[in-house]
Design a protein around this motif. Structure first.
Motif, PDB file in Angstrom:
ATOM      1  N   GLU A   1     -12.876  20.128 -11.601  1.00  0.00           N
ATOM      2  CA  GLU A   1     -11.958  20.447 -10.494  1.00  0.00           C
ATOM      3  C   GLU A   1     -10.694  21.078 -11.062  1.00  0.00           C
ATOM      4  N   MET A   2     -10.285  22.200 -10.466  1.00  0.00           N
ATOM      5  CA  MET A   2      -9.116  22.879 -11.047  1.00  0.00           C
ATOM      6  C   MET A   2      -7.782  22.223 -10.685  1.00  0.00           C
ATOM      7  N   LEU A   3      -7.736  21.454  -9.581  1.00  0.00           N
ATOM      8  CA  LEU A   3      -6.485  20.773  -9.224  1.00  0.00           C
ATOM      9  C   LEU A   3      -6.344  19.481 -10.042  1.00  0.00           C
TER      10      LEU A   3
ATOM     11  N   GLY B   1     -15.446  25.350  -1.471  1.00  0.00           N
ATOM     12  CA  GLY B   1     -14.954  25.674  -0.140  1.00  0.00           C
ATOM     13  C   GLY B   1     -15.938  26.536   0.624  1.00  0.00           C
ATOM     14  N   ARG B   2     -15.602  26.801   1.885  1.00  0.00           N
ATOM     15  CA  ARG B   2     -16.437  27.642   2.748  1.00  0.00           C
ATOM     16  C   ARG B   2     -15.594  28.759   3.334  1.00  0.00           C
TER      17      ARG B   2
ATOM     18  N   GLU C   1     -19.382  13.862  -1.976  1.00  0.00           N
ATOM     19  CA  GLU C   1     -20.516  13.277  -1.239  1.00  0.00           C
ATOM     20  C   GLU C   1     -21.841  13.539  -1.965  1.00  0.00           C
TER      21      GLU C   1
ATOM     22  N   VAL D   1     -14.749  17.623  -0.549  1.00  0.00           N
ATOM     23  CA  VAL D   1     -15.579  16.707   0.234  1.00  0.00           C
ATOM     24  C   VAL D   1     -17.050  16.808  -0.169  1.00  0.00           C
ATOM     25  N   ILE D   2     -17.550  18.048  -0.303  1.00  0.00           N
ATOM     26  CA  ILE D   2     -18.964  18.218  -0.645  1.00  0.00           C
ATOM     27  C   ILE D   2     -19.247  17.701  -2.049  1.00  0.00           C
TER      28      ILE D   2
ATOM     29  N   ILE E   1     -18.661  32.221  -6.187  1.00  0.00           N
ATOM     30  CA  ILE E   1     -17.671  32.561  -7.218  1.00  0.00           C
ATOM     31  C   ILE E   1     -18.246  33.661  -8.112  1.00  0.00           C
TER      32      ILE E   1
ATOM     33  N   LEU F   1     -18.986  22.050  -9.377  1.00  0.00           N
ATOM     34  CA  LEU F   1     -17.700  22.750  -9.401  1.00  0.00           C
ATOM     35  C   LEU F   1     -17.000  22.416  -8.088  1.00  0.00           C
ATOM     36  N   GLY F   2     -15.866  21.683  -8.179  1.00  0.00           N
ATOM     37  CA  GLY F   2     -15.097  21.336  -6.979  1.00  0.00           C
ATOM     38  C   GLY F   2     -15.206  19.870  -6.611  1.00  0.00           C
TER      39      GLY F   2
ATOM     40  N   VAL G   1     -14.459  11.181   4.228  1.00  0.00           N
ATOM     41  CA  VAL G   1     -15.378  11.500   3.137  1.00  0.00           C
ATOM     42  C   VAL G   1     -16.334  10.312   3.041  1.00  0.00           C
TER      43      VAL G   1
END
Ligand code: NAI
Length: 466
Positions: free
Chosen positions: A204-206, A271-272, A188, A184-185, A151, A180-181, A351
């Motif tokens: 998390e932005m959502l 994300g990836r 975990e 799944v990662i 980012i 940040l986020g 997950v």
């Protein structure tokens, strides 16, 4: 000359190479890392599961009093925990090397990049040990995977702003891990360190976790992770990161309020993205799409250049090892003249928190939005004898079936063993089973698998135990 050169030895590439070799194709694989197995085996699925298992065993000690077991003086030896993880990784990557040998697949250690074709396809290998070599093949399969999204303003520095790779090999357990986020990662890795005593904050932005799963399940999972000690800030965007003695993260909620958090490490798990750097796509006449993926024809995996194929994270679709594996099998079979096929409606998602979260097919929200008539059944772990005997009372199963045909359209599980239990639904969906089919299959008693049968009975309208 080879029949097939595979670039990338992750679960997509190495499985494709084995299947191709089984089917009689002379196959080579090019891998730039020292070990085979790609992200999943080296710095993803496998090391994270090793740490999830170790941290769960440690954390579970706090729940043993109810069994009449007292534990004193439990402690964490972080270097030993890390070493075990590394041994697990080296075992599984050696296993892949063994499989390559067993299947007579030639390994070229180095970076592969495409060259302009000259009647045959050509790949330049910059050898890891120095020097170059040009390999020729009738077909090429690109399976180069993905890398973490960076980012702007929060570039990875390997120490304080990190990706999942570094998060699995930290020098010490962080005092305060900011993530940040809440994907799944985030969930975990957050679980690992929360269990080991770190303060964990996830931004998390959502407005919720895991958008692909039923909201009922993700809400229950969030509550459970909060009980573990993880703090969530949903609908919140990280806007700035400053570094002084510690890391200062500035975030903004959807209502515009700004706040700051101070911690030792920020894991960016947003994300990836597909990994194609240095692959020489343009030399072979290929281009990526606007999101960096290599476009392929659906179900044949052929790119816009005949004879060049791509699978796994480098093409569009859920970035999951098992999807890549299945595409690897399918593409090898297609190249050998068979009818390889992947069913994208039955991809299981898991997950590996505790309890685990798993789902397949459509959640209720999606079925409603696309107007498919359906009915749902729910079952709860607390009504399952085996779950109670094992103190695994937390969790539930949801099954959705078509209102008229009763065909199973989706399911979600939040509970112990969800990663294994979801396979029963995968088999059912693959065979287009009705929820009543599952409801009438005898399940051993007492087993956790009865929660699946219970939910199926509830879906058909005659729940016995709920
Ligand atoms: P993800 O796509 O699962 O989650 C990323 C999250 O970050 C999303 O919820 C997104 O809304 C949030 N986000 C993005 N930018 C943000 C910002 N600026 N501020 C706040 N939140 C932001 O990606 P993740 O967790 O990084 O995983 C990467 C990939 O690896 C995924 O495709 C995943 O499926 C795969 N993976 C799969 C595992 C499994 O199957 N168990 C384990 C680990 C990874």
């Amino acid at each position: 000359m080879y029949d097939l050169i595979v670039i990338g030895s992750g679960p997509g590439g190495y499985v494709a190479a084995i299947r191709a070799s089984q089917l009689g194709l002379k196959t080579a694989i090019i891998e730039k890392s020292e070990t085979l197995g790609g992200t999943c085996l080296n710095v993803g699925c496998i090391p994270s599961k090793a740490l999830l298992d170790s941290s769960h065993r440690y954390h579970d000690l706090t729940s043993l009093a109810v069994h009449g077991i007292g534990v004193q003086g439990a402690s964490i030896d972080w270097p030993t925990m890390q070493k075990r993880k590394e041994l697990v990784v080296s075992d599984v990557t050696k296993g892949v090397a063994f499989l390559m040998k067993k299947n007579s697949i030639e390994i070229h250690q180095g970076t592969g990049s495409l060259l302009p074709p000259q009647n045959v396809h050509r790949v330049l290998v910059q050898k890891a040990k120095g020097g170059e070599e040009v390999l020729e093949a009738k077909r090429i399969l690109l399976a180069t995977g993905s890398q973490p999204v960076e980012i702007p303003g929060m570039a990875f520095n390997g120490e304080t702003i990190i990706s999942s790779t570094e998060a699995l090999s930290l020098q010490q357990i962080p005092h305060h891990l900011m993530i940040l986020g809440a994907g799944v990662i985030g969930l975990e890795i957050g679980s690992v360190y929360a269990r080991l005593g770190s303060r964990v904050t996830i931004l998390e932005m959502l407005p919720g976790l895991l958008p692909g799963v039923d909201a009922r399940i993700s809400t229950a999972a969030k509550r459970s992770l909060e009980k573990l000690g993880i703090t969530f800030h949903l609908s919140t965007k990280v806007t700035r990161v400053d570094k002084a003695d510690s890391l200062l993260v500035t975030a903004q909620s959807s209502t515009g309020e700004e706040f700051q958090l101070e911690g030792s490490v920020l894991l960016v798990a947003a994300g990836r993205k597909p990994y194609t750097a240095g692959l020489g796509l343009e030399k072979a006449g290929l281009a990526t799409d606007e999101r960096g993926f290599i476009p392929v024809q659906s179900h044949s995996y052929q790119t816009s250049v005949p004879g060049i194929y791509a699978i796994g994270d480098v093409i569009r679709g859920p970035m999951l090892a098992h999807r890549a594996e299945d595409e690897g099998i399918a593409v090898a079979e297609i190249l050998a003249g068979q009818k390889g096929h992947v069913n994208y409606n039955t991809i299981p998602f898991v997950v590996y928190t505790h309890p685990e979260i798993a789902w397949i097919g459509s959640p209720a929200e999606e079925l409603k939005s696309i107007g498919i008539p359906f009915r749902s059944g729910v079952s709860f772990y607390k009504a399952n004898g085996r779950a109670r005997a094992s103190e695994e009372r937390e969790g539930m199963v949801l099954i959705h079936a078509h209102e008229q045909t009763d065909e199973v359209l989706g399911a979600a599980i939040f509970g112990a063993g969800a990663s294994e239990l979801i396979q029963e639904i995968a088999v059912a969906m693959e065979y287009k089973a009705a929820s009543e089919d599952i409801a009438r299959i005898m399940h051993a008693h007492p087993t956790m698998s009865e929660v699946i049968r219970d939910a199926a009975q509830a879906t058909t309208g005659w729940a016995i135990h709920q």
